[in-house]
Design a protein around this motif. Sequence first.
Motif, short mmCIF file in Angstrom:
data_model
loop_
_atom_site.label_atom_id
_atom_site.label_comp_id
_atom_site.label_asym_id
_atom_site.label_seq_id
_atom_site.Cartn_x
_atom_site.Cartn_y
_atom_site.Cartn_z
N SER A 134 10.56 4.60 0.91
CA SER A 134 9.83 4.23 1.85
C SER A 134 8.56 5.50 1.80
O SER A 134 8.89 6.51 1.07
CB SER A 134 10.10 4.15 3.19
N ILE B 257 7.09 -5.04 6.46
CA ILE B 257 6.54 -4.37 7.53
C ILE B 257 6.29 -4.97 8.79
O ILE B 257 5.93 -4.26 10.01
CB ILE B 257 5.20 -3.47 6.94
N GLN C 157 5.26 7.49 4.52
CA GLN C 157 5.22 7.62 5.92
C GLN C 157 3.67 7.38 6.00
O GLN C 157 2.90 7.41 7.10
CB GLN C 157 5.44 8.98 6.44
N HIS D 291 9.32 -2.58 -4.42
CA HIS D 291 7.90 -3.06 -3.84
C HIS D 291 7.26 -3.85 -4.95
O HIS D 291 6.65 -4.77 -4.77
CB HIS D 291 7.24 -1.72 -3.09
N VAL E 2 2.81 1.95 -1.29
CA VAL E 2 4.24 1.49 -0.60
C VAL E 2 4.17 1.77 0.96
O VAL E 2 5.02 0.84 1.41
CB VAL E 2 5.30 2.64 -1.14
N CYS E 3 3.63 2.37 1.47
CA CYS E 3 3.53 2.48 2.99
C CYS E 3 2.92 1.27 3.81
O CYS E 3 3.49 0.44 4.39
CB CYS E 3 2.59 3.76 3.32
N GLU F 134 16.79 2.97 1.54
CA GLU F 134 15.36 2.45 1.50
C GLU F 134 14.34 3.49 1.07
O GLU F 134 14.33 4.62 1.41
CB GLU F 134 14.90 2.25 3.02
N ARG G 107 1.68 -1.73 1.86
CA ARG G 107 2.10 -2.66 1.05
C ARG G 107 0.68 -3.31 0.48
O ARG G 107 0.52 -4.53 0.01
CB ARG G 107 2.66 -3.93 1.68
#
Length: 532
Positions: free
Chosen positions: A159, A349, A161, A288, A198-199, A157, A201
Amino acid sequence: MRRDQLNEVEWQKVLRHAEVLRRLPQRPTAGDVADAMAELAVSRATLFRWLKRFRTEERAAALIHRKSGRRGGIDAFEPALKAIVDRNVTTFYAMPERPTLTRLRKHIVADCRAEQLPPPSIRRLKGYLATLDVEAMTRRREGKARADAQFLALPGEFSAQRPLQVVQIDHTKVDVTVVDPIERQPIGRPILSIAIDVCTRMVLGFYLSLEAPSVTSVALCLTHAIIDKARWLEDRGIALEWPTSGLPERIHVDNGAEFHARAFKRGCDDHNIIVSYRPPGTPRFGGHIERLIGTMMGAVHLLPGTHFSNVLERGDYDPEARAVMTMRELEAWLALEIIAYHSDLHRGIGRPPVAAWNEAISDYPRRQVLDPLAFLIDFLPFEARVLRRTGIHLNNICYWSDGFAPWIGRCEDKVLVKYDPRDLHRVFVKLGDNYLMVPTRNPGRPAITLWEQKAAIRVQRARGRHEIDEETIFQTIAAQRALVDQAIRETTQTRRWRARRAHLQERPAISPSVPMDEPVIALPHFPVEVWE
């Protein structure tokens, strides 16, 4: 047949068979074998076949009845026939043109007749193809992307943080035709450049253009992403919130030429932004942004003038005839769609992106940009030029400012000149630590785009002129614009030409060479505050 395909009665029967075989000693006597045959009601050959499978696999499921007939993987043809089939599969069937099974058999039948061999039936041929490597066949016939989408495992994945830790940027051609703002005639499909965090969206920003993706469109998308959008939304009559702003830590992009441009790399380096590139040919690493683009294009399909996803969906719908939206109207519509997207539940999310952003951003201070125009300048394409007594010469155009006076004769090295391809009316020259905005030497000349400048040079060189001067360029562009503006029935190409320079807003000015009693010449205005 698999274990999960059996009903409870059949499964209990298999377990009873397994229990009988489990009681047999390693070297059963004749009496043991006879007792087992009687209890299972099978022949001696079947008993030992079951016993071999059971002891090899050490599981009851080995005793499930197996379908009779040729097992998968066993060649269905004699060697000579197999050679013909394999040759045709390799050289004809496994091609990107994707021939049908019927066409493949016709080729095989022709070769079999030449070799005086009986050709296989289409059913037998289909069964043989089923024994081949499906992934390898798909890769050869339908390409790597299709094979990866069908067979590639994706256990990991990608992702982040915290917000603005990783931002993905990509481009797509919008599935809708836009019209020019004057006569509302279709001018084609625009290109959308868009950025996502990315975190959380959250969509950070976007930019619409009629031009192909370039370092300038990336710069304008980034500039829109980093600014506070309150003024931008107010300018478009949108009384809603879009709370994103701030410099990203890392930008994740594909291997497009615009992302490898000097201006883009140096701009990111200057603002301490790390650039990460996806491995070539791996769109899954940009999942994404790809999903976001898919979502946006799905919404666009509801607009008049849509092209839908494919020809079958479009049917007899005419996008050109149904098109009604201008570039600016489409821009405002996209902004509203993005704001609605922020407030909707995101399955990735498990909450709305705006809620994730508002919660996460309070824990992480953002790097803000105080001057969006200066930020944009940092990402504009640039050239090194000599500062002459006559000024700066770039793209066969001379630029002059009185601010050059203290530097004339004192600049031993070339100076950095940045330019906006959308408006060559002025450039930005770096003198010392600051940029000086420098107009063309003749302020009476209109603003032009780099696209128009290159087109004018092509026209002049086609006429045999190898030496192109500034006056020739502007005369050619003036003549071309006159032809466009006076066309009785405009084509899509000419409407696109006019739309390309629509952002050059006109402002009144008086040319020094024009008497005061002559009509006032309207000069385009550089849109400095578009991104505030």
